[in-house]
Motif scaffolding. Structure first.
Motif, PDB file in Angstrom:
ATOM      1  N   ASN A 170      -6.582  10.419  -0.283  1.00  0.00           N
ATOM      2  CA  ASN A 170      -6.719   9.253  -1.150  1.00  0.00           C
ATOM      3  C   ASN A 170      -6.374   9.615  -2.594  1.00  0.00           C
ATOM      4  O   ASN A 170      -6.349  10.795  -2.961  1.00  0.00           O
ATOM      5  CB  ASN A 170      -8.161   8.726  -1.105  1.00  0.00           C
ATOM      6  CG  ASN A 170      -8.431   7.892   0.134  1.00  0.00           C
ATOM      7  OD1 ASN A 170      -7.575   7.155   0.610  1.00  0.00           O
ATOM      8  ND2 ASN A 170      -9.633   8.033   0.667  1.00  0.00           N
ATOM      9  N   VAL A 204      -8.922  12.231   4.128  1.00  0.00           N
ATOM     10  CA  VAL A 204      -9.575  11.293   5.052  1.00  0.00           C
ATOM     11  C   VAL A 204      -8.879  11.291   6.405  1.00  0.00           C
ATOM     12  O   VAL A 204      -7.844  11.927   6.595  1.00  0.00           O
ATOM     13  CB  VAL A 204      -9.631   9.875   4.446  1.00  0.00           C
ATOM     14  CG1 VAL A 204     -10.585   9.861   3.255  1.00  0.00           C
ATOM     15  CG2 VAL A 204      -8.241   9.371   4.075  1.00  0.00           C
ATOM     16  N   GLU A 205      -9.445  10.513   7.333  1.00  0.00           N
ATOM     17  CA  GLU A 205      -9.125  10.651   8.754  1.00  0.00           C
ATOM     18  C   GLU A 205      -8.005   9.752   9.252  1.00  0.00           C
ATOM     19  O   GLU A 205      -7.444  10.013  10.320  1.00  0.00           O
ATOM     20  CB  GLU A 205     -10.380  10.327   9.589  1.00  0.00           C
ATOM     21  CG  GLU A 205     -11.678  10.970   9.112  1.00  0.00           C
ATOM     22  CD  GLU A 205     -12.449  10.122   8.086  1.00  0.00           C
ATOM     23  OE1 GLU A 205     -13.664  10.317   7.980  1.00  0.00           O
ATOM     24  OE2 GLU A 205     -11.828   9.285   7.393  1.00  0.00           O
ATOM     25  N   ALA A 206      -7.717   8.656   8.529  1.00  0.00           N
ATOM     26  CA  ALA A 206      -6.764   7.688   9.104  1.00  0.00           C
ATOM     27  C   ALA A 206      -6.147   6.871   7.991  1.00  0.00           C
ATOM     28  O   ALA A 206      -6.752   6.675   6.929  1.00  0.00           O
ATOM     29  CB  ALA A 206      -7.488   6.755  10.082  1.00  0.00           C
ATOM     30  N   GLY A 226      -3.547   3.438   8.316  1.00  0.00           N
ATOM     31  CA  GLY A 226      -2.698   2.623   9.182  1.00  0.00           C
ATOM     32  C   GLY A 226      -1.327   2.358   8.581  1.00  0.00           C
ATOM     33  O   GLY A 226      -0.304   2.580   9.238  1.00  0.00           O
ATOM     34  N   ASN A 227      -1.307   1.925   7.325  1.00  0.00           N
ATOM     35  CA  ASN A 227      -0.010   1.604   6.715  1.00  0.00           C
ATOM     36  C   ASN A 227       0.870   2.844   6.615  1.00  0.00           C
ATOM     37  O   ASN A 227       2.090   2.782   6.866  1.00  0.00           O
ATOM     38  CB  ASN A 227      -0.223   0.984   5.332  1.00  0.00           C
ATOM     39  CG  ASN A 227      -0.783  -0.424   5.416  1.00  0.00           C
ATOM     40  OD1 ASN A 227      -0.382  -1.203   6.277  1.00  0.00           O
ATOM     41  ND2 ASN A 227      -1.720  -0.744   4.550  1.00  0.00           N
ATOM     42  N   ASN A 239       0.904  -1.173   0.000  1.00  0.00           N
ATOM     43  CA  ASN A 239       0.000   0.000   0.000  1.00  0.00           C
ATOM     44  C   ASN A 239       0.923   1.198   0.000  1.00  0.00           C
ATOM     45  O   ASN A 239       1.691   1.367   0.940  1.00  0.00           O
ATOM     46  CB  ASN A 239      -0.872  -0.080   1.247  1.00  0.00           C
ATOM     47  CG  ASN A 239      -1.833   1.069   1.442  1.00  0.00           C
ATOM     48  OD1 ASN A 239      -2.177   1.354   2.585  1.00  0.00           O
ATOM     49  ND2 ASN A 239      -2.309   1.701   0.396  1.00  0.00           N
ATOM     50  N   VAL A 294      -9.827   4.855  -3.486  1.00  0.00           N
ATOM     51  CA  VAL A 294      -8.634   4.287  -4.117  1.00  0.00           C
ATOM     52  C   VAL A 294      -8.982   3.082  -4.983  1.00  0.00           C
ATOM     53  O   VAL A 294      -8.660   3.031  -6.162  1.00  0.00           O
ATOM     54  CB  VAL A 294      -7.592   3.835  -3.059  1.00  0.00           C
ATOM     55  CG1 VAL A 294      -6.321   3.309  -3.742  1.00  0.00           C
ATOM     56  CG2 VAL A 294      -7.250   4.972  -2.112  1.00  0.00           C
ATOM     57  N   ASN A 352     -11.515   6.035  10.492  1.00  0.00           N
ATOM     58  CA  ASN A 352     -12.212   6.080   9.203  1.00  0.00           C
ATOM     59  C   ASN A 352     -13.248   4.952   9.160  1.00  0.00           C
ATOM     60  O   ASN A 352     -13.233   4.041   9.967  1.00  0.00           O
ATOM     61  CB  ASN A 352     -11.201   5.980   8.056  1.00  0.00           C
ATOM     62  CG  ASN A 352     -10.342   4.725   8.134  1.00  0.00           C
ATOM     63  OD1 ASN A 352     -10.404   3.957   9.099  1.00  0.00           O
ATOM     64  ND2 ASN A 352      -9.576   4.477   7.068  1.00  0.00           N
ATOM     65  N   GLU A 361     -10.620  -0.080  -1.053  1.00  0.00           N
ATOM     66  CA  GLU A 361     -10.478   1.138  -0.259  1.00  0.00           C
ATOM     67  C   GLU A 361     -11.277   2.318  -0.834  1.00  0.00           C
ATOM     68  O   GLU A 361     -11.219   2.593  -2.040  1.00  0.00           O
ATOM     69  CB  GLU A 361      -9.002   1.566  -0.187  1.00  0.00           C
ATOM     70  CG  GLU A 361      -8.192   0.785   0.812  1.00  0.00           C
ATOM     71  CD  GLU A 361      -6.919   1.511   1.176  1.00  0.00           C
ATOM     72  OE1 GLU A 361      -6.926   2.758   1.246  1.00  0.00           O
ATOM     73  OE2 GLU A 361      -5.909   0.828   1.387  1.00  0.00           O
ATOM     74  N   GLY A 416      -4.186  -0.888   6.413  1.00  0.00           N
ATOM     75  CA  GLY A 416      -3.922  -1.018   7.849  1.00  0.00           C
ATOM     76  C   GLY A 416      -5.174  -0.790   8.680  1.00  0.00           C
ATOM     77  O   GLY A 416      -5.474  -1.574   9.588  1.00  0.00           O
ATOM     78  N   THR A 417      -5.944   0.221   8.336  1.00  0.00           N
ATOM     79  CA  THR A 417      -7.180   0.462   9.099  1.00  0.00           C
ATOM     80  C   THR A 417      -8.202  -0.636   8.822  1.00  0.00           C
ATOM     81  O   THR A 417      -8.989  -1.001   9.697  1.00  0.00           O
ATOM     82  CB  THR A 417      -7.783   1.833   8.746  1.00  0.00           C
ATOM     83  OG1 THR A 417      -7.874   1.969   7.327  1.00  0.00           O
ATOM     84  CG2 THR A 417      -6.967   2.963   9.336  1.00  0.00           C
TER      85      THR A 417
END
Ligand code: API
Length: 276
Positions: A69, A75-77, A79-80, A17, A206, A153, A203, A213-214
């Motif tokens: 994105n 966007v809010e989060a 993870g990766n 990612n 995307v 998210n 996603e 991750g999220t």
């Protein structure tokens, strides 16, 4: 006409990612906007990435991480990307995101990130109307009765026999843009076997990615909360594995790799026109 402004970037990824990271922690970068993020993320005419990550100063944490994105939407989060930024920063840090403050801990070749507390209320996802988010009474063809979790998210999670048998490239966008999800949604299809999770993600903003991750966090939380899976749980994504730990009422700990691919630079006006 402004003078030339060369912007350095770092190309990074977490399990495939991938990200373009612009480091404005010293406040040196011009303001990012959705059209410019989309142009930079374009894999034919830009640098190319799943998400554009912009670091900025913060008065609420060590620094701020903004996430755009590939479609340009902020966007809010992510993870990766949080693990990638931990690798770049090189020491523990608290980072402000629009989804809340997260805690980064760099490790050898990756990071552990405290992604904060998951939320389960229908308004928190958000959904367009009240519904049980443990098993939603909705379906799209064979995908039915998903869970929904917000981990900064929004995520919807379908537990299925075989995630690789799902036509996620066709069903993903239908679900992502369904009016049930006023902020759209990340679409997860997962199976559980021997206490581990196999996951694929469409996603929001995307499309199919090699890892999310999220998505791994949201799916692990749903599996622990609703499917009797015990924490920590390994999540097998197309790009590799993440370890997610979470107990009811606590925060989510995500551990996994992060990689720097290369560095480069671009001329700001080539992507932003005369916008500064
Ligand atoms: N597409 C996601 C943001 C990036 C999530 C993913 N790249 C991750 O690692 O968490 C969203 O719109 O909420």
């Amino acid at each position: 006409m402004r003078g030339a402004m060369r912007i350095p970037f770092t190309k990074m990824h977490g399990l495939g990612n991938d990200f373009v990271v612009l480091d404005g922690r010293n406040g040196s970068l011009p303001a990012m906007s959705p059209p410019v993020a989309k142009a930079l993320a374009d894999r034919k005419t830009g640098i190319g990435c799943d998400q554009l990550i912009m670091l900025e100063p913060s008065d609420a944490a060590d620094f701020r991480m903004r996430i755009f994105n590939a479609d340009g939407g902020e966007v809010e989060a992510c993870g990766n990307a949080s693990r990638a930024v931990a690798l770049l920063h090189g020491q523990p840090a608290r980072v402000e995101t629009s989804g809340g403050v997260i805690a980064l801990e760099p490790l050898d070749g990756g990071a552990r990130v405290d992604m904060g507390t998951p939320r389960f209320g229908w308004e928190d996802i958000p959904l367009a109307y009240a519904m049980d988010t443990a098993s939603m009474p909705v379906s799209w063809e064979s995908l039915e009765n998903p869970a929904a979790v917000n981990v900064g998210n929004p995520h919807v999670i379908f537990f299925v026999e075989d995630p690789y048998a799902v036509e996620l490239d066709r069903l993903g966008p239908l679900i992502e843009t369904d009016p049930l999800f006023p902020a759209r949604v990340n679409v997860n299809v997962a199976s559980i076997a021997d206490g581990a999770i196999t996951l694929r993600v469409w996603e929001r903003g995307v499309g199919l990615t090699r890892a999310c991750g999220t998505g791994a966090c949201a799916t692990a939380v749903a599996a622990i909360a609703h499917k009797g899976v015990t924490s920590p749980v390994t999540v097998h994504l197309p790009g590799g594995d993440l370890e997610i730990a979470w107990e009811q009422g606590g925060t989510i700990l995500m551990t996994g790799p992060a990689t720097t691919s290369f560095t480069g630079s671009f001329e700001w006006s080539d992507f932003a026109g005369d916008a500064t």
